[in-house]
Write a protein that holds these residues in place. Structure first.
Motif, PDB file in Angstrom:
ATOM      1  N   ILE A 197      -3.603  82.296  23.820  1.00  0.00           N
ATOM      2  CA  ILE A 197      -4.412  81.034  23.796  1.00  0.00           C
ATOM      3  C   ILE A 197      -3.732  80.159  22.707  1.00  0.00           C
ATOM      4  O   ILE A 197      -3.752  80.440  21.430  1.00  0.00           O
ATOM      5  N   CYS A 198      -3.773  78.692  23.110  1.00  0.00           N
ATOM      6  CA  CYS A 198      -3.784  77.692  22.122  1.00  0.00           C
ATOM      7  C   CYS A 198      -5.279  77.114  21.898  1.00  0.00           C
ATOM      8  O   CYS A 198      -5.936  76.558  22.703  1.00  0.00           O
ATOM      9  N   LYS A 199      -5.775  77.173  20.700  1.00  0.00           N
ATOM     10  CA  LYS A 199      -6.996  76.723  20.362  1.00  0.00           C
ATOM     11  C   LYS A 199      -6.980  75.419  19.734  1.00  0.00           C
ATOM     12  O   LYS A 199      -6.219  74.844  18.760  1.00  0.00           O
ATOM     13  N   LEU A 200      -7.511  74.535  20.428  1.00  0.00           N
ATOM     14  CA  LEU A 200      -7.735  73.190  19.948  1.00  0.00           C
ATOM     15  C   LEU A 200      -9.143  72.795  19.613  1.00  0.00           C
ATOM     16  O   LEU A 200     -10.120  73.389  20.080  1.00  0.00           O
ATOM     17  N   PHE A 201      -9.486  71.515  18.836  1.00  0.00           N
ATOM     18  CA  PHE A 201     -10.631  71.064  18.737  1.00  0.00           C
ATOM     19  C   PHE A 201     -11.257  70.591  19.748  1.00  0.00           C
ATOM     20  O   PHE A 201     -10.543  69.663  20.755  1.00  0.00           O
ATOM     21  N   GLY A 202     -12.584  70.422  20.013  1.00  0.00           N
ATOM     22  CA  GLY A 202     -13.306  69.792  21.104  1.00  0.00           C
ATOM     23  C   GLY A 202     -13.358  68.095  20.766  1.00  0.00           C
ATOM     24  O   GLY A 202     -12.799  67.857  19.738  1.00  0.00           O
ATOM     25  N   GLY A 203     -14.197  67.634  21.651  1.00  0.00           N
ATOM     26  CA  GLY A 203     -14.031  66.180  21.641  1.00  0.00           C
ATOM     27  C   GLY A 203     -14.767  65.777  20.286  1.00  0.00           C
ATOM     28  O   GLY A 203     -15.854  66.445  19.821  1.00  0.00           O
ATOM     29  N   SER A 204     -14.242  64.562  19.954  1.00  0.00           N
ATOM     30  CA  SER A 204     -14.786  64.023  18.406  1.00  0.00           C
ATOM     31  C   SER A 204     -14.309  62.451  18.508  1.00  0.00           C
ATOM     32  O   SER A 204     -13.367  62.248  18.837  1.00  0.00           O
ATOM     33  N   GLY A 205     -15.363  61.838  17.989  1.00  0.00           N
ATOM     34  CA  GLY A 205     -14.672  60.252  17.456  1.00  0.00           C
ATOM     35  C   GLY A 205     -14.402  59.593  18.594  1.00  0.00           C
ATOM     36  O   GLY A 205     -13.779  58.693  18.766  1.00  0.00           O
ATOM     37  N   GLY A 206     -15.250  59.753  19.922  1.00  0.00           N
ATOM     38  CA  GLY A 206     -14.859  59.173  21.141  1.00  0.00           C
ATOM     39  C   GLY A 206     -13.592  59.558  21.741  1.00  0.00           C
ATOM     40  O   GLY A 206     -13.618  59.138  22.956  1.00  0.00           O
ATOM     41  N   TYR A 207     -13.117  60.652  21.310  1.00  0.00           N
ATOM     42  CA  TYR A 207     -11.978  61.184  22.131  1.00  0.00           C
ATOM     43  C   TYR A 207     -12.562  62.539  22.860  1.00  0.00           C
ATOM     44  O   TYR A 207     -13.270  63.406  22.347  1.00  0.00           O
ATOM     45  N   GLY A 208     -11.990  62.739  23.885  1.00  0.00           N
ATOM     46  CA  GLY A 208     -12.110  64.081  24.766  1.00  0.00           C
ATOM     47  C   GLY A 208     -11.707  65.327  23.990  1.00  0.00           C
ATOM     48  O   GLY A 208     -11.037  65.049  22.941  1.00  0.00           O
TER      49      GLY A 208
END
Length: 322
Positions: A197-208
Motif C-alpha cells: 500500500i502507498c499511503k498518501l495525504f487526503g485532500g487539502s488546500g482545494g486539491y483532491g
C-alpha cells in the motif's frame, strides 16, 4: 582537479559518479561523515581524496594550496533539514561557509556552482527568480535565500563563473541516507514492499486526495544541468532547477505501483493507494503546489528535455530494487 562539497550526499554523490563515468577521477570529496552510513553513496566512486568539511574550510582560509589547479567547485554541502531551527548553526554552515568558498573561487578564477533551494519561495505561489516572489518560511530557506542575495549584491564584480541552482523536489538514487527527508518515491517503494500500500495525504488546500502537486525532478537531470553550466563558463546567474511541469503525488504512487506490477513473478507486487486524513498540524503550513518557472534556464541555453515522473520513477525503481 574537481571539488564536490557534500560529495557523499544525495546530489553530490550523483555528480561524482557521473564525473567518473565521463572519465574524471581527479575529484576531492568534501563532506561530514559523522553519519558514517553516507559512505555507501561513494563506495562505488573513484576519487583522489576525501576531506572533512571543517578541515577543508580551514585549509581554504589558510590558502595552503588546496585550491591550486582546481577547475570547478560543485558546492552541494549544506544542512538541508527544514526542521532545524538553530539559526546560528544554519547561517554558519550554509551562509558563511558558502561566502568563504565564493570569494576563494573568485580570487583564483575557479568556477563556483552551488546548491540553492526552491524553499526560498516558501509561501509564494509564483516560482520565478525575482525578489518579489521569494518568501522563505524556515531558517533553512532563509540561509539559502540570503546567500542568493549576497551573490546578487556582488554579481557586478564577478570575474569567474558563479551559478546557483534552486532545486525543486529532487528524487533518485543515493538518497536513502536522508531518512524522513527522502523523496516520496523512495517511501512509496518501501511501503509497497512492506504491505502493498502507498499511503498518501487526503485532500487539502482545494486539491483532491493525493492531488497536491510538486515539481518532481529526477536527479540525473539535476546532474546534467550542473555539468552543462560547467561546460558553458560564460553563463552565470541563479536558476530554478525543476522540470517546469508539476505532477501529483498520485502520479508518483501510480508510477511506483505500475513498476512493481510489471515485474516478473515472484517479484510482482499488486499494489494500491490509501489516503490518510490530512494532518491538522500541517494545515495552513503545507505547500499544495510547486512548479518551477524555467524560462531563465531555457534562455541561458539549456534545451534538454526533463524526465517525466513515470520515466524518472521507472529508472529509479530499476536502481533501487537492483
Amino acid at each position: 582537479m574537481i571539488i564536490v562539497t557534500g560529495g557523499a550526499g544525495f546530489i553530490g554523490s550523483n555528480i561524482v559518479k557521473t564525473l567518473n563515468e565521463q572519465g574524471r577521477k581527479d575529484i576531492i570529496v568534501v563532506d561530514d561523515l559523522s553519519d558514517g552510513k553516507q559512505f555507501y553513496n561513494i563506495s562505488d566512486c573513484d576519487i583522489a581524496d576525501y576531506l572533512d568539511k571543517d578541515d577543508f574550510l580551514q585549509r581554504v582560509k589558510n590558502d595552503d594550496g588546496i585550491l591550486d589547479n582546481v577547475e570547478v567547485i560543485f558546492h552541494e554541502g549544506a544542512c538541508s533539514s527544514t526542521t532545524e531551527w538553530d539559526g546560528k548553526f544554519m547561517m554558519e554552515n550554509n551562509y558563511e561557509y558558502s561566502k568563504v568558498l565564493l570569494h576563494a573561487c573568485q580570487a583564483k578564477g575557479i568556477a563556483f556552482l552551488y546548491a540553492s533551494s526552491a524553499s526560498v519561495y516558501g509561501g509564494s505561489d509564483v516560482f520565478k527568480e525575482e525578489r518579489s516572489h521569494e518568501k522563505p518560511l524556515n531558517v533553512y530557506g532563509y540561509s539559502k535565500w540570503q546567500f542568493d542575495q549576497y551573490v546578487r549584491s556582488i554579481q557586478h564584480t564577478l570575474t569567474s563563473q558563479v551559478v546557483g541552482f534552486r532545486y525543486f523536489n529532487v528524487y533518485g538514487p543515493r538518497e536513502q541516507h536522508k531518512g524522513s527527508m527522502s523523496s516520496v518515491a523512495f517511501h512509496f517503494n518501501n511501503q509497497l514492499k512492506d504491505n502493498g500500500i502507498c499511503k498518501l495525504f487526503g485532500g487539502s488546500g482545494g486539491y483532491g486526495d493525493g492531488e497536491q502537486r510538486r515539481d518532481f525532478v529526477f536527479v540525473a537531470d539535476v546532474v546534467k544541468v550542473n555539468l552543462w553550466f560547467w561546460k558553458n563558463p560564460d553563463k552565470s546567474g541563479i536558476f530554478n532547477l525543476g522540470t517546469g511541469q508539476c505532477q501529483s503525488f498520485n502520479d508518483v504512487a501510480d508510477a511506483v505501483i505500475k513498476w512493481h506490477g510489471e515485474r516478473p513473478e515472484p517479484q510482482k507486487i499488486h499494489g494500491k493507494k490509501e489516503y490518510m486524513p490530512f494532518p491538522d498540524h500541517l494545515k495552513g503550513a503545507y505547500q499544495s503546489f510547486t512548479e518551477a518557472d524555467i524560462s531563465a534556464l531555457r534562455a541561458a541555453g539549456y534545451s534538454d528535455a526533463f524526465a517525466t515522473v513515470e520515466q524518472g520513477v521507472f529508472s529509479y525503481m530499476d536502481w533501487l530494487n537492483g
